[in-house]
Design an enzyme around this catalytic site. Structure first.
Site, PDB file in Angstrom:
ATOM      1  N   GLU A 170       0.869  -1.262  14.045  1.00  0.00           N
ATOM      2  CA  GLU A 170      -0.028  -0.401  13.270  1.00  0.00           C
ATOM      3  C   GLU A 170      -1.403  -0.399  13.912  1.00  0.00           C
ATOM      4  O   GLU A 170      -1.933  -1.462  14.254  1.00  0.00           O
ATOM      5  CB  GLU A 170      -0.196  -0.888  11.818  1.00  0.00           C
ATOM      6  CG  GLU A 170       1.042  -0.720  10.953  1.00  0.00           C
ATOM      7  CD  GLU A 170       0.840  -1.125   9.496  1.00  0.00           C
ATOM      8  OE1 GLU A 170      -0.323  -1.129   9.031  1.00  0.00           O
ATOM      9  OE2 GLU A 170       1.841  -1.435   8.838  1.00  0.00           O
TER      10      GLU A 170
ATOM     11  N   ASP B  65       0.816  -1.208   0.000  1.00  0.00           N
ATOM     12  CA  ASP B  65       0.000   0.000   0.000  1.00  0.00           C
ATOM     13  C   ASP B  65       0.857   1.269   0.000  1.00  0.00           C
ATOM     14  O   ASP B  65       0.676   2.143   0.832  1.00  0.00           O
ATOM     15  CB  ASP B  65      -0.902  -0.063   1.248  1.00  0.00           C
ATOM     16  CG  ASP B  65      -1.892   1.083   1.333  1.00  0.00           C
ATOM     17  OD1 ASP B  65      -2.392   1.498   0.279  1.00  0.00           O
ATOM     18  OD2 ASP B  65      -2.148   1.557   2.461  1.00  0.00           O
TER      19      ASP B  65
ATOM     20  N   TYR C 262      -6.660  -3.285  12.873  1.00  0.00           N
ATOM     21  CA  TYR C 262      -7.541  -2.209  12.392  1.00  0.00           C
ATOM     22  C   TYR C 262      -8.977  -2.384  12.856  1.00  0.00           C
ATOM     23  O   TYR C 262      -9.913  -2.095  12.125  1.00  0.00           O
ATOM     24  CB  TYR C 262      -7.422  -2.099  10.866  1.00  0.00           C
ATOM     25  CG  TYR C 262      -6.091  -1.486  10.471  1.00  0.00           C
ATOM     26  CD1 TYR C 262      -5.920  -0.107  10.516  1.00  0.00           C
ATOM     27  CD2 TYR C 262      -5.016  -2.286  10.120  1.00  0.00           C
ATOM     28  CE1 TYR C 262      -4.695   0.479  10.193  1.00  0.00           C
ATOM     29  CE2 TYR C 262      -3.790  -1.713   9.796  1.00  0.00           C
ATOM     30  CZ  TYR C 262      -3.639  -0.336   9.828  1.00  0.00           C
ATOM     31  OH  TYR C 262      -2.433   0.239   9.524  1.00  0.00           O
TER      32      TYR C 262
ATOM     33  N   GLU D  19       3.392  -8.156   7.262  1.00  0.00           N
ATOM     34  CA  GLU D  19       2.123  -8.779   6.885  1.00  0.00           C
ATOM     35  C   GLU D  19       2.220  -9.862   5.820  1.00  0.00           C
ATOM     36  O   GLU D  19       1.447  -9.869   4.851  1.00  0.00           O
ATOM     37  CB  GLU D  19       1.118  -7.699   6.463  1.00  0.00           C
ATOM     38  CG  GLU D  19       0.842  -6.702   7.572  1.00  0.00           C
ATOM     39  CD  GLU D  19      -0.446  -5.909   7.360  1.00  0.00           C
ATOM     40  OE1 GLU D  19      -0.922  -5.845   6.222  1.00  0.00           O
ATOM     41  OE2 GLU D  19      -0.963  -5.374   8.356  1.00  0.00           O
TER      42      GLU D  19
HETATM   43  C1  GCB Z   1      -1.430  -2.373   6.682  1.00  0.00           C
HETATM   44  C2  GCB Z   1      -0.137  -2.247   5.972  1.00  0.00           C
HETATM   45  C3  GCB Z   1       0.160  -0.813   5.574  1.00  0.00           C
HETATM   46  C4  GCB Z   1      -1.096  -0.155   5.038  1.00  0.00           C
HETATM   47  C5  GCB Z   1      -2.143  -0.149   6.141  1.00  0.00           C
HETATM   48  C6  GCB Z   1      -3.464   0.480   5.698  1.00  0.00           C
HETATM   49  O1  GCB Z   1      -1.706  -3.290   7.384  1.00  0.00           O
HETATM   50  O2  GCB Z   1       0.930  -2.787   6.682  1.00  0.00           O
HETATM   51  O3  GCB Z   1       1.191  -0.809   4.622  1.00  0.00           O
HETATM   52  O4  GCB Z   1      -0.852   1.129   4.559  1.00  0.00           O
HETATM   53  O5  GCB Z   1      -2.403  -1.454   6.536  1.00  0.00           O
HETATM   54  O6  GCB Z   1      -3.630   1.664   5.878  1.00  0.00           O
HETATM   55  O7  GCB Z   1      -4.303  -0.227   5.153  1.00  0.00           O
END
Ligand code: GCB
Length: 603
Positions: free
Chosen positions: A506, A163, A470, A415
């Site tokens: 994250e 991403d 997330y 990931e």
């Molecule tokens: C993740 C990735 C990261 C993305 C992020 C997202 O898990 O490691 O590279 O930018 O999610 O914002 O979706």
């Protein structure tokens, strides 16, 4: 791999600046030998920088394949007795370097340096034509992996499962430097301490000599006073009253290595280092015996216009903002950063999780783009060629960064798929390789949401658990109460199963600066703040959580896609480094808890 430097026996010339620049639209350059003459172009390009956003032509921005850089270089006239080397701090993702017509170096892996001894091809006092062909293609044999497809109209398209935008070009400096014939090829420093006594284990690798040279090392403190020393290519020097490298206080010593032949110094190299110890004990990561709690961000090398090009001014600004938030650490997501960044972190006591460019080894993300059903560990995706590049990526990262005291943890992938059986076969040897190359630092990888404690097949191979989660964004969107329960439940499961330190590498929410809401409305500044607050409540309740790194420090560019509006907007800062409300929230929390978990007792 040593960073080139000026020393009493070495000279260094920076080759940054303007280069002739030609885009190889027809893929003709290698075949036709473009290095053999002046490039047929009126374009010029600045180094270091990504070229993508510099030009107005979309065919340049989205070009897949080679671009060519060229300039004249004069070798100093005093270098006739020296070995002469070229060094590229990076070429993304692969580079071929020519001196006049001759190929002197080839390298693949877009974020680590490489060099060539060009002594036989140049003459002191004279000019040579330096041509660098840089290719940005990602395939299943590269790290990160990707695939190039040819459309019916002949256009070539680059696909990849990570991403961030595939910025390309010469992102870092280019150097010309001299060494003596017998010279120091590598320096490895490993430190420890007992009470006030520091010990500095070292190994010096020499090349090009007769074998009768002697090596001495002198240790200088930050004021330049000699505080220790030793003789021999391998040994241990002692520092009687040692000042430790600490988070927030990056005290550095310098090891001056000298090679002596018949009483005179033939080569000299100064290696900065810090004395500190890192270990994992139970659920804690200890720096100098004290539990360390990570605060900070996953970051990106990403700026308007220059893309992934290194800029010292932008770097200082980013570190200023980090400091303003109270952050004590960051992760080099998702590739090794410029060496200037690592040196700065060393000098200023900023703790680094250092990551390879192994990102996107996960077929599930292809499902996200509408190509479900693929396997990750398969002949046509992550295969033996990928593994070979991954081994190279780990080896080169450690070779480059082993002497940085700021680096406390290696992250060998971001990931990857860890749910397929193939994951274990793939990762077991990589974890072992990392430990073999550096037995002094803990090793981890960063786990994505599908790799729950039940599904994951590799977590036990690593020293820490690093999680990207997330809840409240990709799942339980807009429902922070459900997100809070789900997050806590999962963290407790990890804790129960492994009893190891958990670092949340994250967590975050895309946020449009200026969008406000009284409700839990995704994309609003209030929602980003409320989501971060929710995570922090959970972290403070789960003892094993030993770090929080928000995704992301700043908004950053990605490839086009329906879930990205001019890039990823999970930054606490905008892409031009203005604070969103979340930046203030983080600042309030982190300035209150320097290096230590809220509620943790002091030893
Ligand atoms: C993740 C990735 C990261 C993305 C992020 C997202 O898990 O490691 O590279 O930018 O999610 O914002 O979706």
């Amino acid at each position: 791999m040593l960073k080139p430097q000026n020393s009493p026996t070495r000279e260094l010339i920076n080759l940054d600046g303007l280069y002739r620049f030609q885009v190889d639209h027809e893929q003709a350059g290698i075949r036709d030998g473009w290095q053999n003459s002046t490039l047929d172009t009126t374009l010029e390009m600045g180094v270091p920088a990504s070229y993508n956003d510099v030009f107005t032509d979309p065919a340049i921005r989205e070009h897949v394949g080679y671009v060519w850089y060229q300039r004249q270089v004069r070798v100093p006239r005093g270098w006739s007795e020296e070995r002469i080397h070229l060094r590229l701090d990076s070429a993304t993702h692969s580079g071929k370097v020519f001196v006049n017509e001759i190929l002197v170096a080839e390298h693949s892996g877009g974020y680590t340096p490489f060099s060539a001894d060009i002594t036989e091809h140049v003459t002191a006092g004279e000019e040579f034509r330096l041509t660098i062909a840089v290719n940005n293609e990602l395939t299943q044999a590269t790290i990160p992996p990707g695939s190039v497809t040819v459309l019916e109209d002949g256009r070539r398209k680059q696909r990849y499962l990570h991403d961030f935008y595939n910025y390309s070009g010469l992102h870092r400096s280019v150097w010309l430097y001299s060494t003596p014939t017998a010279h120091i090829e590598d320096v490895t420093v490993v430190t420890d301490f007992e009470g006030k006594r520091g010990s500095v284990g070292y190994r010096i690798d020499l090349v090009g000599g007769s074998g009768i040279e002697q090596v001495t090392v002198r240790i200088l403190d930050a004021d330049g006073n000699e505080v220790g020393g030793a003789a021999g290519a391998e040994g241990t020097a002692e520092i009687p009253d040692v000042e430790l490298w600490q988070p927030g206080m990056g005290y550095l010593y310098t090891m001056v290595v000298e090679v002596v032949e018949e009483g005179s110094v033939v080569d000299s190299y100064s290696q900065p280092f810090g004395v500190r110890r890192v270990e994992v004990q139970g659920k804690q990561l200890l720096i100098n015996g004290e539990p360390f709690y990570f605060t900070g961000f996953g970051m990106h090398e990403d700026h308007v216009t220059i893309g992934k090009g290194h800029s010292n001014a932008q770097m200082i600004n980013d570190f200023q903002l980090l400091k303003w938030t109270g952050a004590n650490s960051f992760r080099t997501s998702h590739y090794p950063y410029a060496e200037e960044v690592m040196d700065f972190a060393d000098r200023h006591g900023i703790v680094v999780i250092d990551e390879t460019a192994a990102v996107g080894l996960n077929a599930a993300f292809a499902g996200f783009f509408g190509e479900g059903g693929k396997k990750t560990y398969a002949e046509d995706f992550v295969n033996e060629e990928t593994a070979a590049s991954h081994r190279q990526a780990i080896t080169e990262l450690i070779a480059r960064d082993k002497n940085h005291p700021s680096v406390v943890l290696w992250s060998i992938a971001n990931e990857p798929d860890v749910t397929e059986e193939g994951a274990r076969t793939y990762f077991e040897p990589l974890a072992a390789l990392t430990r073999k190359l550096d037995p002094t630092r803990p090793v981890g990888f960063v786990n994505e949401v599908r790799g729950t404690p039940n599904e994951d097949k590799v977590a036990d191979l690593f020293d820490v658990i690093m999680l990207n989660r997330y809840y409240g964004w990709y799942v339980h969107t807009g429902d922070l109460a459900s997100a809070e329960q789900a997050l806590e439940k999962e963290l407790r499961e990890w804790d129960q199963k492994y009893g190891r330190p958990i670092i949340i590498t994250e967590y975050g929410a895309d946020t449009l600066p200026g969008l406000h809401s009284l409700y839990d409305q995704p994309w609003s500044e209030e929602y980003q703040t409320a989501l971060l607050d929710m995570y922090h409540r959970v972290f403070d309740r789960v003892e094993a959580v030993t770090g929080e790194q928000v995704w992301n420090f700043a908004d950053f560019q990605t490839s086009y896609g329906i879930i990205r509006v001019d890039g990823n907007k999970k930054g606490a800062f905008t892409r031009d480094r203005k604070p969103k409300s979340a930046a203030h929230t983080l600042r309030r929390r982190w300035t209150e808890i320097p290096n230590r978990k809220p509620g943790a007792s002091r030893p």
